[in-house]
Design an enzyme around this catalytic site. Structure first.
Site, PDB file in Angstrom:
ATOM      1  N   PRO A  13       0.731  -1.318  -0.112  1.00 21.83           N
ATOM      2  CA  PRO A  13      -0.121   0.001  -0.002  1.00 21.83           C
ATOM      3  C   PRO A  13       0.870   1.289  -0.011  1.00 21.83           C
ATOM      4  O   PRO A  13       2.023   1.381   0.450  1.00 21.83           O
ATOM      5  CB  PRO A  13      -0.859  -0.093   1.316  1.00 21.83           C
ATOM      6  CG  PRO A  13      -0.020  -1.148   1.891  1.00 21.83           C
ATOM      7  CD  PRO A  13       0.585  -1.997   1.091  1.00 21.83           C
ATOM      8  N   ASN A  14       0.290   2.337  -0.622  1.00 23.80           N
ATOM      9  CA  ASN A  14       0.896   3.726  -0.808  1.00 23.80           C
ATOM     10  C   ASN A  14       2.157   3.799  -1.585  1.00 23.80           C
ATOM     11  O   ASN A  14       2.336   4.787  -1.806  1.00 23.80           O
ATOM     12  CB  ASN A  14       1.146   4.164   0.656  1.00 23.80           C
ATOM     13  CG  ASN A  14      -0.067   4.296   1.506  1.00 23.80           C
ATOM     14  OD1 ASN A  14      -1.020   4.921   0.990  1.00 23.80           O
ATOM     15  ND2 ASN A  14      -0.182   3.667   2.605  1.00 23.80           N
TER      16      ASN A  14
ATOM     17  N   ARG B 230       5.489  10.817  -2.664  1.00 28.75           N
ATOM     18  CA  ARG B 230       5.185  10.538  -1.043  1.00 28.75           C
ATOM     19  C   ARG B 230       6.528  10.641  -0.126  1.00 28.75           C
ATOM     20  O   ARG B 230       7.579   9.932  -0.620  1.00 28.75           O
ATOM     21  CB  ARG B 230       4.620   9.063  -1.013  1.00 28.75           C
ATOM     22  CG  ARG B 230       4.286   8.609   0.392  1.00 28.75           C
ATOM     23  CD  ARG B 230       4.101   7.109   0.272  1.00 28.75           C
ATOM     24  NE  ARG B 230       4.178   6.562   1.770  1.00 28.75           N
ATOM     25  CZ  ARG B 230       4.490   5.475   2.130  1.00 28.75           C
ATOM     26  NH1 ARG B 230       4.963   4.539   0.994  1.00 28.75           N
ATOM     27  NH2 ARG B 230       4.115   5.261   3.336  1.00 28.75           N
TER      28      ARG B 230
ATOM     29  N   TYR C  16      11.452   8.150   1.440  1.00 29.18           N
ATOM     30  CA  TYR C  16      11.544   7.187   0.214  1.00 29.18           C
ATOM     31  C   TYR C  16      12.228   7.183  -0.992  1.00 29.18           C
ATOM     32  O   TYR C  16      12.133   6.598  -1.941  1.00 29.18           O
ATOM     33  CB  TYR C  16      10.020   6.669  -0.118  1.00 29.18           C
ATOM     34  CG  TYR C  16       9.195   6.265   1.146  1.00 29.18           C
ATOM     35  CD1 TYR C  16       9.740   5.045   1.853  1.00 29.18           C
ATOM     36  CD2 TYR C  16       8.408   7.089   1.768  1.00 29.18           C
ATOM     37  CE1 TYR C  16       8.655   4.790   2.899  1.00 29.18           C
ATOM     38  CE2 TYR C  16       7.599   6.841   3.027  1.00 29.18           C
ATOM     39  CZ  TYR C  16       7.906   5.616   3.500  1.00 29.18           C
ATOM     40  OH  TYR C  16       7.273   4.832   4.802  1.00 29.18           O
TER      41      TYR C  16
ATOM     42  N   ASN D 210       7.794  -5.956  -1.057  1.00 26.41           N
ATOM     43  CA  ASN D 210       7.580  -4.681  -0.096  1.00 26.41           C
ATOM     44  C   ASN D 210       6.222  -4.751   0.209  1.00 26.41           C
ATOM     45  O   ASN D 210       5.581  -4.164  -0.288  1.00 26.41           O
ATOM     46  CB  ASN D 210       8.037  -3.409  -0.770  1.00 26.41           C
ATOM     47  CG  ASN D 210       8.117  -2.168   0.196  1.00 26.41           C
ATOM     48  OD1 ASN D 210       7.682  -2.501   1.203  1.00 26.41           O
ATOM     49  ND2 ASN D 210       9.039  -1.284  -0.059  1.00 26.41           N
TER      50      ASN D 210
ATOM     51  N   ALA E   8       3.328  -0.890   4.585  1.00 21.32           N
ATOM     52  CA  ALA E   8       2.558  -0.787   6.027  1.00 21.32           C
ATOM     53  C   ALA E   8       2.263  -2.328   6.459  1.00 21.32           C
ATOM     54  O   ALA E   8       2.075  -2.592   7.840  1.00 21.32           O
ATOM     55  CB  ALA E   8       1.485   0.057   6.118  1.00 21.32           C
TER      56      ALA E   8
ATOM     57  N   GLU F 143      11.934  -9.891   1.581  1.00 26.36           N
ATOM     58  CA  GLU F 143      11.486  -8.625   2.145  1.00 26.36           C
ATOM     59  C   GLU F 143      12.331  -7.274   1.591  1.00 26.36           C
ATOM     60  O   GLU F 143      13.527  -7.382   2.011  1.00 26.36           O
ATOM     61  CB  GLU F 143      11.127  -8.806   3.499  1.00 26.36           C
ATOM     62  CG  GLU F 143      10.312  -7.553   4.128  1.00 26.36           C
ATOM     63  CD  GLU F 143      10.230  -7.774   5.725  1.00 26.36           C
ATOM     64  OE1 GLU F 143      10.261  -8.870   6.287  1.00 26.36           O
ATOM     65  OE2 GLU F 143       9.935  -6.903   6.250  1.00 26.36           O
TER      66      GLU F 143
ATOM     67  N   HIS G 295      12.591  -3.129   1.699  1.00 27.19           N
ATOM     68  CA  HIS G 295      12.234  -1.694   2.207  1.00 27.19           C
ATOM     69  C   HIS G 295      13.116  -0.713   1.495  1.00 27.19           C
ATOM     70  O   HIS G 295      14.230  -1.058   1.514  1.00 27.19           O
ATOM     71  CB  HIS G 295      12.054  -1.765   3.596  1.00 27.19           C
ATOM     72  CG  HIS G 295      11.366  -2.707   4.319  1.00 27.19           C
ATOM     73  ND1 HIS G 295       9.846  -2.793   4.319  1.00 27.19           N
ATOM     74  CD2 HIS G 295      11.464  -3.899   4.825  1.00 27.19           C
ATOM     75  CE1 HIS G 295       9.169  -3.550   4.842  1.00 27.19           C
ATOM     76  NE2 HIS G 295      10.130  -4.380   5.308  1.00 27.19           N
TER      77      HIS G 295
ATOM     78  N   ARG H  62      13.541   4.103  12.068  1.00 27.72           N
ATOM     79  CA  ARG H  62      12.441   4.883  12.183  1.00 27.72           C
ATOM     80  C   ARG H  62      11.371   4.696  13.519  1.00 27.72           C
ATOM     81  O   ARG H  62      12.132   3.979  14.572  1.00 27.72           O
ATOM     82  CB  ARG H  62      11.480   4.474  10.836  1.00 27.72           C
ATOM     83  CG  ARG H  62      12.419   4.953   9.693  1.00 27.72           C
ATOM     84  CD  ARG H  62      11.694   4.698   8.115  1.00 27.72           C
ATOM     85  NE  ARG H  62      10.386   5.620   8.283  1.00 27.72           N
ATOM     86  CZ  ARG H  62       9.563   5.371   7.514  1.00 27.72           C
ATOM     87  NH1 ARG H  62       9.614   4.473   6.567  1.00 27.72           N
ATOM     88  NH2 ARG H  62       8.388   6.236   7.535  1.00 27.72           N
TER      89      ARG H  62
HETATM   90  C1  DHK Z   1       7.168   1.546   3.131  1.00 25.88           C
HETATM   91  C2  DHK Z   1       6.058   1.753   3.856  1.00 25.88           C
HETATM   92  O1  DHK Z   1       5.101   2.302   2.965  1.00 25.88           O
HETATM   93  C3  DHK Z   1       6.303   1.695   5.265  1.00 25.88           C
HETATM   94  O2  DHK Z   1       5.046   1.383   5.825  1.00 25.88           O
HETATM   95  C4  DHK Z   1       7.037   0.536   5.789  1.00 25.88           C
HETATM   96  C5  DHK Z   1       8.420   0.657   3.699  1.00 25.88           C
HETATM   97  C6  DHK Z   1       8.463   0.991   5.175  1.00 25.88           C
HETATM   98  C7  DHK Z   1       9.565   1.156   3.007  1.00 25.88           C
HETATM   99  O3  DHK Z   1      10.637   1.590   3.352  1.00 25.88           O
HETATM  100  O4  DHK Z   1       9.775   0.776   1.599  1.00 25.88           O
HETATM  101  O5  DHK Z   1       7.355   1.019   7.327  1.00 25.88           O
END
Ligand code: DHK
Length: 144
Positions: free
Chosen positions: A9-10, A17, A22, A73, A76, A97, A99, A106
């Site tokens: 998500p996101n 964002r 990121y 990835n 959340a 996994e 990120h 964090r």
């Molecule tokens: C991406 C997200 O959206 C967060 O909710 C995770 C992750 C970390 C990232 O660093 O790619 O906590």
């Protein structure tokens, strides 16, 4: 080798964002980089992004027969999803996994991953390079 890349998500908002967290790359940039890396290695890649936990679970089920490895990835859902963890356990496809950010630098709620115990390994904190490293790692599964 077939590799499925799942974005949670996101991550469709990457680029706009929280770029300080990121990075500036969009999801399209990441998928394009992965496609080039995959082609150079003779790997067949499929990518999928969803903001829905159920859609991610269903995609894992659907592609389990096709994928030799999974790069995920969970965003959340890393910190909340027993369902994603159970899906990965159920299909027996080796998973890595990923990120973008270093989740351990964090907020405390990001320090726990439901996914890490059922993954081969976790790569975090290298921005878009996390995905490149994960692709390399995926192609090496079973090699050592
Ligand atoms: C991406 C997200 O959206 C967060 O909710 C995770 C992750 C970390 C990232 O660093 O790619 O906590």
């Amino acid at each position: 080798m077939n590799i499925l890349v799942l974005h949670g998500p996101n991550l469709n908002l990457l680029g706009a964002r929280e770029p300080d967290v990121y990075g500036g790359a969009t999801l399209e940039d990441i998928n394009e980089m992965l496609a080039q890396e995959a082609a150079a290695r003779g790997v067949v890649l499929r990518t999928f992004q969803s903001n829905s936990e159920g859609d991610l679970v269903s995609k894992i089920h659907e592609e389990a027969g096709w994928a030799d490895a999974l790069i995920i990835n969970p965003a959340a859902y890393t910190h909340t999803s027993v369902a994603l963890r159970d899906a990965l356990t159920a299909v027996h496809v080796p998973a890595i996994e990923v990120h973008l950010s270093n989740i351990y630098r964090r907020e405390a709620f990001r320090h726990h991953s439901y996914i890490a115990p059922v993954a081969i390994g976790q790569i975090a904190g290298f921005g878009i390079e996390s995905y490149r490293l994960a692709l390399i790692a995926a192609t090496r599964i079973g090699a050592s």
